[in-house]
Motif scaffolding. Structure first.
Motif, PDB file in Angstrom:
ATOM      1  N   SER A 174     -20.769 -28.725  -7.699  1.00  0.00           N
ATOM      2  CA  SER A 174     -21.541 -29.859  -8.184  1.00  0.00           C
ATOM      3  C   SER A 174     -22.326 -29.373  -9.400  1.00  0.00           C
ATOM      4  O   SER A 174     -23.205 -28.505  -9.275  1.00  0.00           O
ATOM      5  N   ASP A 175     -21.985 -29.892 -10.563  1.00  0.00           N
ATOM      6  CA  ASP A 175     -22.579 -29.439 -11.825  1.00  0.00           C
ATOM      7  C   ASP A 175     -23.493 -30.504 -12.412  1.00  0.00           C
ATOM      8  O   ASP A 175     -23.143 -31.683 -12.459  1.00  0.00           O
ATOM      9  N   ARG A 176     -24.652 -30.060 -12.844  1.00  0.00           N
ATOM     10  CA  ARG A 176     -25.508 -30.900 -13.673  1.00  0.00           C
ATOM     11  C   ARG A 176     -25.197 -30.552 -15.122  1.00  0.00           C
ATOM     12  O   ARG A 176     -25.524 -29.475 -15.593  1.00  0.00           O
ATOM     13  N   VAL A 177     -24.541 -31.445 -15.814  1.00  0.00           N
ATOM     14  CA  VAL A 177     -24.084 -31.167 -17.173  1.00  0.00           C
ATOM     15  C   VAL A 177     -25.034 -31.819 -18.164  1.00  0.00           C
ATOM     16  O   VAL A 177     -25.112 -33.047 -18.261  1.00  0.00           O
ATOM     17  N   ASP A 178     -25.754 -30.989 -18.899  1.00  0.00           N
ATOM     18  CA  ASP A 178     -26.677 -31.469 -19.926  1.00  0.00           C
ATOM     19  C   ASP A 178     -26.022 -31.378 -21.296  1.00  0.00           C
ATOM     20  O   ASP A 178     -25.388 -30.367 -21.627  1.00  0.00           O
ATOM     21  N   GLU A 179     -26.186 -32.424 -22.076  1.00  0.00           N
ATOM     22  CA  GLU A 179     -25.743 -32.416 -23.478  1.00  0.00           C
ATOM     23  C   GLU A 179     -26.980 -32.463 -24.358  1.00  0.00           C
ATOM     24  O   GLU A 179     -27.901 -33.256 -24.116  1.00  0.00           O
ATOM     25  N   TYR A 180     -26.987 -31.621 -25.378  1.00  0.00           N
ATOM     26  CA  TYR A 180     -28.176 -31.432 -26.193  1.00  0.00           C
ATOM     27  C   TYR A 180     -27.994 -32.014 -27.596  1.00  0.00           C
ATOM     28  O   TYR A 180     -26.872 -32.163 -28.071  1.00  0.00           O
ATOM     29  N   ARG A 181     -29.120 -32.311 -28.204  1.00  0.00           N
ATOM     30  CA  ARG A 181     -29.081 -32.745 -29.597  1.00  0.00           C
ATOM     31  C   ARG A 181     -28.493 -31.618 -30.430  1.00  0.00           C
ATOM     32  O   ARG A 181     -28.740 -30.447 -30.176  1.00  0.00           O
ATOM     33  N   GLY A 182     -27.679 -31.967 -31.420  1.00  0.00           N
ATOM     34  CA  GLY A 182     -26.955 -30.974 -32.195  1.00  0.00           C
ATOM     35  C   GLY A 182     -27.848 -30.023 -32.958  1.00  0.00           C
ATOM     36  O   GLY A 182     -29.007 -30.330 -33.272  1.00  0.00           O
ATOM     37  N   GLY A 183     -27.310 -28.852 -33.261  1.00  0.00           N
ATOM     38  CA  GLY A 183     -28.044 -27.861 -34.040  1.00  0.00           C
ATOM     39  C   GLY A 183     -28.510 -26.696 -33.193  1.00  0.00           C
ATOM     40  O   GLY A 183     -28.854 -26.866 -32.021  1.00  0.00           O
ATOM     41  N   ALA A 184     -28.521 -25.498 -33.796  1.00  0.00           N
ATOM     42  CA  ALA A 184     -28.902 -24.295 -33.071  1.00  0.00           C
ATOM     43  C   ALA A 184     -30.311 -23.825 -33.392  1.00  0.00           C
ATOM     44  O   ALA A 184     -30.760 -22.817 -32.852  1.00  0.00           O
ATOM     45  N   THR A 411     -21.376 -25.750 -35.388  1.00  0.00           N
ATOM     46  CA  THR A 411     -22.576 -24.985 -35.075  1.00  0.00           C
ATOM     47  C   THR A 411     -22.235 -23.508 -35.090  1.00  0.00           C
ATOM     48  O   THR A 411     -21.327 -23.058 -34.386  1.00  0.00           O
ATOM     49  N   LEU A 412     -22.963 -22.745 -35.911  1.00  0.00           N
ATOM     50  CA  LEU A 412     -22.818 -21.298 -35.964  1.00  0.00           C
ATOM     51  C   LEU A 412     -24.109 -20.701 -35.433  1.00  0.00           C
ATOM     52  O   LEU A 412     -25.188 -20.953 -35.969  1.00  0.00           O
ATOM     53  N   ALA A 413     -24.020 -19.916 -34.361  1.00  0.00           N
ATOM     54  CA  ALA A 413     -25.213 -19.380 -33.713  1.00  0.00           C
ATOM     55  C   ALA A 413     -25.048 -17.900 -33.436  1.00  0.00           C
ATOM     56  O   ALA A 413     -23.934 -17.422 -33.185  1.00  0.00           O
ATOM     57  N   GLN A 414     -26.181 -17.172 -33.459  1.00  0.00           N
ATOM     58  CA  GLN A 414     -26.151 -15.745 -33.170  1.00  0.00           C
ATOM     59  C   GLN A 414     -27.370 -15.350 -32.353  1.00  0.00           C
ATOM     60  O   GLN A 414     -28.486 -15.838 -32.574  1.00  0.00           O
ATOM     61  N   ALA A 437     -32.876 -11.611 -25.034  1.00  0.00           N
ATOM     62  CA  ALA A 437     -32.121 -11.965 -26.242  1.00  0.00           C
ATOM     63  C   ALA A 437     -32.975 -12.795 -27.182  1.00  0.00           C
ATOM     64  O   ALA A 437     -33.768 -13.644 -26.756  1.00  0.00           O
ATOM     65  N   TYR A 438     -32.767 -12.575 -28.471  1.00  0.00           N
ATOM     66  CA  TYR A 438     -33.463 -13.310 -29.530  1.00  0.00           C
ATOM     67  C   TYR A 438     -32.460 -14.205 -30.236  1.00  0.00           C
ATOM     68  O   TYR A 438     -31.447 -13.718 -30.763  1.00  0.00           O
ATOM     69  N   GLY A 439     -32.697 -15.520 -30.198  1.00  0.00           N
ATOM     70  CA  GLY A 439     -31.847 -16.457 -30.908  1.00  0.00           C
ATOM     71  C   GLY A 439     -32.185 -16.461 -32.386  1.00  0.00           C
ATOM     72  O   GLY A 439     -33.271 -16.905 -32.767  1.00  0.00           O
ATOM     73  N   VAL A 440     -31.279 -15.936 -33.213  1.00  0.00           N
ATOM     74  CA  VAL A 440     -31.565 -15.804 -34.642  1.00  0.00           C
ATOM     75  C   VAL A 440     -31.821 -17.172 -35.269  1.00  0.00           C
ATOM     76  O   VAL A 440     -32.708 -17.322 -36.119  1.00  0.00           O
ATOM     77  N   ASN A 441     -31.095 -18.201 -34.862  1.00  0.00           N
ATOM     78  CA  ASN A 441     -31.257 -19.539 -35.449  1.00  0.00           C
ATOM     79  C   ASN A 441     -32.581 -20.170 -35.069  1.00  0.00           C
ATOM     80  O   ASN A 441     -33.255 -20.804 -35.888  1.00  0.00           O
ATOM     81  N   SER A 442     -32.968 -20.046 -33.797  1.00  0.00           N
ATOM     82  CA  SER A 442     -34.155 -20.745 -33.290  1.00  0.00           C
ATOM     83  C   SER A 442     -35.415 -19.899 -33.329  1.00  0.00           C
ATOM     84  O   SER A 442     -36.529 -20.440 -33.276  1.00  0.00           O
ATOM     85  N   GLY A 443     -35.274 -18.579 -33.409  1.00  0.00           N
ATOM     86  CA  GLY A 443     -36.439 -17.707 -33.373  1.00  0.00           C
ATOM     87  C   GLY A 443     -37.053 -17.576 -31.992  1.00  0.00           C
ATOM     88  O   GLY A 443     -38.181 -17.098 -31.860  1.00  0.00           O
ATOM     89  N   GLU A 444     -36.308 -17.951 -30.944  1.00  0.00           N
ATOM     90  CA  GLU A 444     -36.825 -17.922 -29.577  1.00  0.00           C
ATOM     91  C   GLU A 444     -36.247 -16.737 -28.799  1.00  0.00           C
ATOM     92  O   GLU A 444     -35.099 -16.354 -28.992  1.00  0.00           O
ATOM     93  N   PHE A 445     -37.094 -16.151 -27.904  1.00  0.00           N
ATOM     94  CA  PHE A 445     -36.642 -15.130 -26.977  1.00  0.00           C
ATOM     95  C   PHE A 445     -36.309 -15.789 -25.647  1.00  0.00           C
ATOM     96  O   PHE A 445     -37.036 -16.657 -25.160  1.00  0.00           O
TER      97      PHE A 445
END
Length: 456
Positions: A174-184, A411-414, A437-445
């Motif tokens: 049983s999966d809760r599938v979330d779809e997010y607004r575009g962009g990394a 979307t290109l993400a690193q 991990a540090y998301g280079v696009n978002s600046g979030e850990f």
């Protein structure tokens, strides 16, 4: 002039080959008179000998003994392996295979901790059924994103032949599938649609390994999938998938490639390059029509001692993929981002991990890892009305209003980071790991913890 050049090239080739030929001629060769297995408490002697691929009458060199030892270590069944010979007569020897079994079964808790997926469960795994290296695992998990039951059986030594491999597995999910607004670049990705997907599946795979490096396999999967109406509190309430009666999805996956990988305790060595093709049509008893192509590259390099560089690259493309079969990235598959944050029908990804030893406490090894994950996700083709339908007109994918196709919507993400890995040498225990991990696009850990086997 041309004759002189030909003779010169021939001489050069012979010069390059000559040392190797001489070395091979000088390599002492002995004939196997007997194979003796010593030490295993559970593993059957014939299983040990089957994995060694050594039999009476075989010609044996010092290099062959090293290969035999590596084969036995790579099975994951033994914490210690020693291979040696004893002379019997002139140029004939007895091969001694000395092994020490690992504890083959485990009951352990499982944990999943990553952005937008928190939970856990319990796992039972047996790595050496009947002393014949057959494997069985069953697990139950409850988490915020995916919950269910899993059971699987693997026979890597079918009919006593390490060249043949068979697996069977079944899942209730049983999966809760979330779809997010575009962009990394979002620091806190916004959920715009949330769908509950329930499914039940069984699958079987048969594979063959030729010359210890060429692998081919065929896998058949059968499942029932059912989607519920989207959460009305989210922005988008148009269904991502038809909410009528459950549907039958069946597929046939064919794979061929080169695979020389060996897991030598905590170090992975060798290369794997494989191509795959998956098809779902009424011809394989499916109510869907879609195709998926894949190309996978994995490479493990031992550097200095126990230092290990592990590379993984993948290219995947699907045609007419329904919602539940779409490609995803994010979480443990793209660290630095939310679990399954990105969706599409085409994906390119590359991961580099550098593993290194820290310290050891008895049989428990602590290892560090530095990593970089990069991924490109896109939609190649979106229908004009934003809905993909099957041949019966039923919606199998309703795209988000802001979805864009092609490179303009890609979307290109690193993500980059470091982590810790724990290994038990004498117990067949699943890997325990934690990553920051540090998301280079978002600046979030973001932090990720996985302990045990995840049913997904």
């Amino acid at each position: 002039m041309s004759g002189t050049m030909v003779r010169g090239c021939a001489a050069l080739v012979m010069a390059l080959l000559a040392p190797r030929a001489v070395a091979q001629d000088l390599e002492p060769t002995q004939v196997v008179d007997e194979v003796v297995v010593r030490g295993p408490e559970k593993t059957r002697p014939e299983t040990v000998q089957a994995y060694s691929r050594i039999d009476v009458g075989d010609a044996l060199t010092t290099e062959d003994l090293t290969k035999v030892e590596r084969r036995l270590v790579a099975t994951g069944l033994f914490q210690e392996v020693h291979v040696r010979t004893e002379p019997t007569t002139v140029d004939r020897v007895r091969v001694i295979l000395e092994v020490k079994d690992k504890a083959s079964w485990v009951v352990a808790p499982t944990f999943a901790l990553s952005s937008d997926n928190v939970g856990g469960g319990v796992l039972y795994a047996e790595n050496n059924l009947w002393g014949r290296s057959k494997k069985f695992a069953t697990a139950a998990q409850v988490s915020t994103a995916e919950s269910g039951l899993f059971a699987g059986y693997l026979d890597p030594n079918l009919f006593g032949l390490p060249q043949l491999r068979m697996s069977l597995e079944g899942q209730l999910r049983s999966d809760r599938v979330d779809e997010y607004r575009g962009g990394a670049s979002q620091e806190d990705p916004e959920v715009v649609r949330r769908t509950r997907m329930n499914s039940a599946s069984i699958a079987g795979e048969l594979g063959v390994m030729l010359f210890e490096r060429v692998r081919a396999a065929a896998k058949y999967r059968l499942m029932r999938v059912d989607a519920k109406a989207p959460d009305e509190t989210e922005e988008v309430t148009e269904p991502a998938f038809s909410t009528g009666p459950s549907q039958r999805d069946a597929s046939l996956r064919l794979m061929v490639g080169v695979d020389t990988r060996q897991n030598l305790h905590a170090v992975m060595e060798g290369i794997n390059i494989e191509a795959s093709y998956e098809v779902s049509t009424p011809d394989v008893w499916s109510e869907f029509r879609y195709r998926r192509f894949g190309l996978l590259y994995r490479h493990g390099l031992r550097l200095v001692g126990e230092h290990n560089l592990v590379l993984r690259g993948e290219a995947a493309a699907g045609m007419d993929l329904p919602f539940h079969q779409e490609l995803v990235m994010g979480g443990n598959s793209l660290r630095g981002f939310v679990h399954r944050q990105f969706r599409g029908d085409s994906r390119l990804s590359f991961t580099a991990e550098y593993h290194f030893p820290l310290f050891t406490v008895r049989s428990l090894a602590f290892r560090g890892v530095a990593f970089s994950d990069t991924g490109l996700m896109l939609w190649r083709d979106i229908p004009e009305d934003g809905q993909l339908r099957d041949v019966n007109g039923r919606v199998v994918r309703g795209y988000l209003p802001n979805a864009q196709e092609g490179l303009k919507g890609a979307t290109l993400a690193q993500g980059i980071g470091a982590g810790l890995r724990l290994y038990l040498r004498n117990v067949v225990l699943p890997l325990v790991g934690v990553d920051a991990a540090y998301g280079v696009n978002s600046g979030e850990f973001r932090f990720y913890l996985v302990a045990g086997v995840n049913p997904s």
